[in-house]
Design a protein around this motif. Structure first.
Motif, mmCIF file in Angstrom:
data_model
loop_
_atom_site.group_PDB
_atom_site.id
_atom_site.type_symbol
_atom_site.label_atom_id
_atom_site.label_comp_id
_atom_site.label_asym_id
_atom_site.label_seq_id
_atom_site.Cartn_x
_atom_site.Cartn_y
_atom_site.Cartn_z
ATOM 1 N N VAL A 55 -72.446 -81.292 15.135
ATOM 2 C CA VAL A 55 -71.648 -82.464 14.785
ATOM 3 C C VAL A 55 -72.419 -83.372 13.838
ATOM 4 O O VAL A 55 -71.913 -83.794 12.792
ATOM 5 C CB VAL A 55 -71.249 -83.239 16.059
ATOM 6 N N ASP A 56 -73.670 -83.704 14.191
ATOM 7 C CA ASP A 56 -74.450 -84.658 13.406
ATOM 8 C C ASP A 56 -74.862 -84.107 12.048
ATOM 9 O O ASP A 56 -74.968 -84.856 11.076
ATOM 10 C CB ASP A 56 -75.709 -85.073 14.189
ATOM 11 N N CYS A 57 -75.109 -82.793 11.990
ATOM 12 C CA CYS A 57 -75.565 -82.182 10.731
ATOM 13 C C CYS A 57 -74.402 -81.722 9.856
ATOM 14 O O CYS A 57 -74.606 -81.389 8.688
ATOM 15 C CB CYS A 57 -76.482 -80.995 11.021
ATOM 16 N N GLY A 58 -73.218 -81.672 10.426
ATOM 17 C CA GLY A 58 -72.058 -81.287 9.636
ATOM 18 C C GLY A 58 -71.890 -79.794 9.445
ATOM 19 O O GLY A 58 -71.101 -79.367 8.612
ATOM 20 N N GLY A 59 -72.612 -78.989 10.192
ATOM 21 C CA GLY A 59 -72.472 -77.544 10.066
ATOM 22 C C GLY A 59 -73.561 -76.800 10.814
ATOM 23 O O GLY A 59 -74.587 -77.384 11.208
ATOM 24 N N ARG A 115 -77.316 -76.265 8.743
ATOM 25 C CA ARG A 115 -78.249 -77.394 8.778
ATOM 26 C C ARG A 115 -78.706 -77.686 10.210
ATOM 27 O O ARG A 115 -79.850 -78.067 10.439
ATOM 28 C CB ARG A 115 -77.603 -78.625 8.149
ATOM 29 N N GLY A 172 -66.637 -73.381 6.925
ATOM 30 C CA GLY A 172 -67.069 -74.628 7.534
ATOM 31 C C GLY A 172 -66.462 -74.847 8.905
ATOM 32 O O GLY A 172 -65.623 -74.070 9.377
ATOM 33 N N VAL A 197 -64.748 -77.923 11.490
ATOM 34 C CA VAL A 197 -64.149 -79.247 11.611
ATOM 35 C C VAL A 197 -63.900 -79.502 13.092
ATOM 36 O O VAL A 197 -63.349 -78.647 13.787
ATOM 37 C CB VAL A 197 -62.830 -79.357 10.825
ATOM 38 N N GLU A 209 -63.856 -83.813 19.501
ATOM 39 C CA GLU A 209 -64.036 -85.249 19.338
ATOM 40 C C GLU A 209 -64.160 -85.937 20.695
ATOM 41 O O GLU A 209 -64.956 -86.866 20.869
ATOM 42 C CB GLU A 209 -62.862 -85.830 18.552
#
Length: 328
Positions: A8-12, A15, A49, A51, A57
């Protein structure tokens, strides 16, 4: 949970795997296993990716809370006096994040450089409470009265507010300025309905002044630039007033003094060691600042002058500390 939050924090995944120093397939497998255990899809796979799904969430706040509980349990059975890590998640009213929260965070980071911070700014008290109750943030910085239902509240400090006026208007304003003298004076204020705006409106009306809002601005950071350009006056925290003085703003104490008491809320139970140390550091920082101002005022110096001299001394210490750290 740690792997999930890293994604979540790294976006993928790529990473996140690099940050955690684990193999990407292992990380992906762990996330898929978590989804299987929970019986929900935490991420939508869009092309190459990820989402967050609605379920994902919903998990973010509880996941952070779970990791904090794990950290708290570990801290209970080992010595963490060195404070060699940890993260503090704080929700704060927007204007309180610039003063005094920013000062506290900077001082704490100088003492414990390995501790990380994540700060969420909101304009309304209800939003701060929601972030703390959900577990997304461990601490909530608010103005009194503190909403303590289902939460633990503790008073922290008294925040002094001052009047900031455009440069070159020194002769217009006595020192201090009687609040009653602010009738029909054009104000620059934040948006109506926010905690700070409501407090200032109530305080002025308590002294028979109906605020004449000439400029209402959504972004709090725009208030002082508008005042300094001649758009009106504003009431801000003392430290923000000192910043305005550096750009030529005229800053006056109000009579009677306008003070807002602030505090912290958190969920019941044991706090992490980092948060416990942070609150202790915050109290010590404020007490030192207030004590210095009191000593100077006892010699006949005004509140604003005393605060200006105190901050100049504190800034000098910071410069000296930074210079020593650079040279060592």
């Amino acid at each position: 949970m740690e792997y999930f939050l890293a994604v979540v924090d790294c976006g993928g995944v790529t990473r996140a795997a690099a940050q955690l120093r684990v193999a990407q397939p292992s990380l992906s497998q762990a996330v898929r296993k978590l989804e299987k255990d929970l019986g929900v899809e935490l991420f939508h796979r869009v092309g190459r990716g990820l989402v967050l799904s609605p379920a994902g969430e919903a998990l973010v706040g509880p996941a952070r809370s779970i990791l904090r509980e794990v950290e708290s349990a570990e801290n209970a059975v080992r010595d963490v006096g060195a404070m060699r890590g940890g993260r503090i998640d704080i929700a704060s009213l927007s204007d309180l994040s610039s003063d005094p929260l920013s000062v506290w965070v900077a001082k704490f980071r100088r003492q414990y450089p390995d501790v990380r911070f994540h700060i969420e700014e909101r304009d309304e008290t209800a939003d701060i409470v929601s972030l703390v109750r959900s577990g997304a943030c461990e601490l909530g910085i608010l103005a009194l009265p503190l909403p303590t239902e289902d939460l633990v509240g503790e008073e922290l400090i008294d925040q002094q507010l001052v009047l900031v006026c455009p440069p070159g208007t020194d002769a217009r304003w006595p020192d201090p300025v009687p609040i009653e003298a602010l009738t029909r004076v054009p104000f620059v204020m934040g948006e109506k309905g926010t905690a700070t705006r409501d407090f200032i409106d109530r305080s002025l009306r308590l002294h028979g002044v109906e605020p004449d809002v000439a400029v209402e601005v959504r972004q709090r950071g725009a208030v002082l630039p508008i005042v300094l350009a001649g758009g009106g006056v504003s009431i801000v925290a003392l430290r923000s007033g000192l910043d305005a003085m550096l750009r030529g703003g005229v800053v006056r104490e109000l009579s009677p003094r306008l003070t807002r008491r602030m505090g912290v809320v958190r969920r019941p139970g044991r706090m992490t060691q980092a948060s416990t140390e942070f609150l202790a550091c915050a109290r010590a920082s404020f007490e030192e600042f207030a004590a210095s101002i009191a000593v100077l005022m006892s010699s006949g110096v005004s509140l604003v002058e005393a605060a200006q001299l105190t901050r100049a001394e504190f800034d000098r210490r910071i410069r000296d500390d930074n210079a020593r750290a650079t040279n060592s």
